[in-house]
Design an enzyme around this catalytic site. Structure first.
Site, PDB file in Angstrom:
ATOM      1  N   GLY A  94       3.404 -49.747 -28.585  1.00 44.03           N
ATOM      2  CA  GLY A  94       3.797 -48.396 -28.962  1.00 44.03           C
ATOM      3  C   GLY A  94       4.441 -48.308 -30.330  1.00 44.03           C
ATOM      4  N   GLY A  95       4.231 -49.344 -31.181  1.00 37.79           N
ATOM      5  CA  GLY A  95       4.815 -49.308 -32.515  1.00 37.79           C
ATOM      6  C   GLY A  95       6.275 -49.712 -32.550  1.00 37.79           C
ATOM      7  N   ARG A 108      -1.713 -54.020 -19.636  1.00 38.84           N
ATOM      8  CA  ARG A 108      -1.300 -52.881 -18.819  1.00 38.84           C
ATOM      9  C   ARG A 108      -2.286 -51.742 -19.038  1.00 38.84           C
ATOM     10  NH1 ARG A 108       0.590 -49.666 -22.957  1.00 38.84           N
ATOM     11  NH2 ARG A 108       1.567 -50.721 -24.702  1.00 38.84           N
TER      12      ARG A 108
END
Length: 657
Positions: free
Chosen positions: A164-165, A297
């Site tokens: 997610g950065g 995931r």
């Protein structure tokens, strides 16, 4: 098949998992922190268990509490969603020890592929090209700085855990390496509990392409084609789509084949995403491409893959975790059409994408034909500072890319979300960008054109409409009295003045600033002008007006072209009076946690020096001093929770450099 699943997550992904579980007849257990007690995912689940205070490290990141909740409710499986513990190998290990099924890969597979450094070594062994860099065990500043110098600037610092950065920083020179390394490690430690990083070469004009893979316990691994996630800001995805526009058959075969091979090398089970960078912005068969990481995931953007394949990936996760074989073979998986997803976030693009928190007073997202909405919020819900700013995903499937973009644009134009600021106007501008429309894009597009994409539209019309709505609301409140006592001039609300033009100035608060609008009364009501010398506007917007207004608590939430303006009657509260010049104080810009204090009382600072870091919604906000001076007071301890406007530090009044 599983009988009861505990969802170790929150928000829209928890609601998404509950929906599939309900269809399959699987009972669900939600977990929640203090702030999420009334959240939508809690209401939708069959059972819910409180797991602690609002900060994630005290609740959603506590493996012991997750396992205890599963045991207490008799859940036979745990689904981690994404984020939080979804890539922490200690959770599947704890599940195995507790004899609870983990809906995801094994702890060994997660350790092998979930960490960016380990995954790169596996990719190299498998013959998959990787971005040149350093992924060694030594993590001291001197070693990392030397490796960055060897690779050559610019370089990327990347946290080996999570995604997610988070924990990623672009470093363009050695002079800024130490401070950006510290920031990346601190963010990674907070988000994932792991501050180990790697260093990579910065790839020029890359397209970010990822491949959805799935494995089972019978040795089968397939791919479900690729997604394009090139539209990013600060390494966080904004818009995703499938398939990748302009993808050549040759490159698709190579990248998807490499993804499957990598997953097979560790006996991967469950859903996973293998991510690549394609250099140069084009997806031709001979374009240079590099493996960068694997997310072990389900991804935020998995709905676009579901829309082009017609498959339910959460159902596949349940079936694989139950020991079943994959429902389809590779030759049986086909794609059709195009799908594009936008992340709707509570943030203010015109103010540096500052996260926006508070009560959602209106949440209407037009459900036009075929649009898919994934959300974990509803009207009267709260956006808290403790978690990610994303509040919904809008997914538009269509027969082709142009139609999908247009459908998503229509949905954003019809959306009415009021309370916190949102990025709707930014998303609309991005979807209208010529490069996005043509598919000529790379991960740097948003940064290059940020000024145009976040242009702040005038609030004049919004101010006028909000003022009209508030005046009319107050007028209506007196209507019954006027009907009863229509002959009494002292209670009339018509602005009548003897011998004078019936026009006056009325003060409002507009986005927290004092504004005076011109009001002139006429027989049918009032005309409003802002600024005062502008043409007056009537009390009702024309039928085709794009303005949306929601009235509540003496405020008008006005949304025009996706941008919110809040107009309210002024309030006067002695507690709001500043205790000194704004140049003398450093205050929290948002509710959050004081992650770091960089100064001490008595330190002499120069204008622009860093004072503190406030962490909110998984983002860091660095606070600077506004003038030269000496720190006279530190008001908050490091690690404490702060609210917006709270005093963090102040300068001595008589200080100088």
């Amino acid at each position: 098949m599983l009988t009861k699943v505990l969802i170790a997550n929150r928000g829209e992904i928890a609601c998404r998992i509950i929906r599939t579980a309900r269809r399959l007849g699987i009972a669900t257990v939600a977990v929640y922190s203090d702030v999420d007690a009334k959240a939508l995912h809690v209401a939708q689940a069959d059972e819910a268990v409180h797991i602690g205070p609002s900060p994630a490290p005290d609740s959603y990141l506590r493996i012991d509490k997750i396992i205890a909740a599963a045991k207490a409710t008799g859940a036979d499986a745990i689904h981690p969603g994404y984020g939080f513990l979804s890539e922490n190998a200690e959770l599947p290990a704890a599940c195995t020890a507790a004899r609870i099924a983990f809906i995801g890969p094994s702890a060994d597979a997660m350790r092998a592929l979930g960490g960016k450094a380990a995954a790169k070594l596996l990719a190299i062994k498998a013959g998959v090209p990787v971005v040149p860099g350093y992924q060694g065990a030594a993590q001291d500043l001197n070693t990392l700085k030397a490796e960055a110098r060897r690779i050559g600037y610019p370089v990327m610092i990347k946290a080996v855990a999570g995604g997610g950065g988070r924990g990623m920083r672009l470093v363009e020179s050695e002079a800024e390496f130490a401070s950006l390394l510290d920031s990346a490690q601190r963010e990674a430690k907070s988000a994932f509990g792991n501050d180990i990083v790697l260093i990579e070469k910065f790839v020029v004009a890359p397209r970010h392409i990822e491949v959805q893979v799935f494995g089972d316990s019978h040795g089968n691994v397939v791919h479900l084609f690729e997604r394009d996630c090139s539209l990013q800001r600060r390494n966080q995805k904004v818009i995703e789509e499938a398939p990748a526009p302009g993808m050549s058959a040759g490159l698709r075969a190579k990248i998807c084949g490499a993804a499957v091979q990598l997953a097979k090398s560790v006996g991967y089970q469950g859903a996973g995403t293998v991510e690549f960078l394609v250099e140069g912005g084009k997806l031709s068969a001979d374009a240079p491409w590099y493996f960068i990481e694997m997310n072990t995931r389900l991804q935020v953007e998995h709905p676009v893959t579901e829309e082009i394949t017609g498959l339910d990936l959460v159902e596949w996760q349940f079936r694989v975790a139950s020991g079943e074989a994959l429902p389809l073979k590779q030759t049986e998986i086909a794609m059709s059409g195009h799908a594009i997803e936008a992340r709707l976030c509570a943030e203010d693009p015109t103010n540096g994408f500052m996260p926006s928190v508070g009560k959602i007073v209106r949440f209407d997202v037009a459900s036009n034909s075929g649009l898919r909405l994934e959300t974990g919020v509803e009207a009267d819900g709260e956006v808290s500072p403790f978690y990610d700013s994303m509040i919904a995903k809008l997914i538009a499937p269509a027969s082709d890319r142009a139609r999908a973009i247009q459908q998503l644009l229509c949905a954003l134009e019809g959306a009415f979300v009021a309370g916190p600021q949102t990025n709707i106007a930014f998303l609309r501008a991005l979807l209208g960008h010529a490069g996005v429309r043509s598919g000529d894009m790379d991960t740097g597009l948003i940064a290059r054109d940020l000024a145009g994409l976040t242009m702040d539209a005038t609030t004049s019309m919004a101010t006028v409409r909000g003022a009209h709505a508030l005046i009319e609301e107050r007028w209506a409140a007196h209507s019954s009295m006027r009907r009863r006592d229509w002959r009494d001039p002292w209670i009339a609300c018509d602005g009548f003045l003897l011998g004078a033009q019936r026009k006056t100035g009325v003060r409002f608060d507009v986005d927290g600033k004092a504004v005076t609008v011109g009001v002139r009364w006429v027989d049918s009501g009032c005309l409003v002008s802002y600024p005062a010398d502008r043409e007056e506007s009537g009390p009702y917007p024309p039928p085709d007006s794009p303005v949306k207004v929601h009235l509540t608590d003496n405020r008008a939430f006005v949304v025009l072209d996706g941008r919110q303006t809040v107009v309210g009657w002024p309030t006067y509260d002695i507690d709001e009076i500043s205790d000194g010049s704004s140049l003398d104080t450093i205050r929290a810009p948002i509710n959050g946690r004081l992650a770091k204090i960089m100064v001490a009382e008595g330190d002499v600072l120069t204008k622009g020096d860093k004072v503190a870091v406030v962490e909110a919604m998984k983002m860091e906000h660095v606070l600077h001093v506004a003038r030269d001076g000496t720190i006279g007071k530190i008001a908050v301890k490091e690690g404490a929770q702060v609210i917006q406007g709270m005093l963090i530090a102040s300068l001595a009044v008589d200080a100088g450099p």
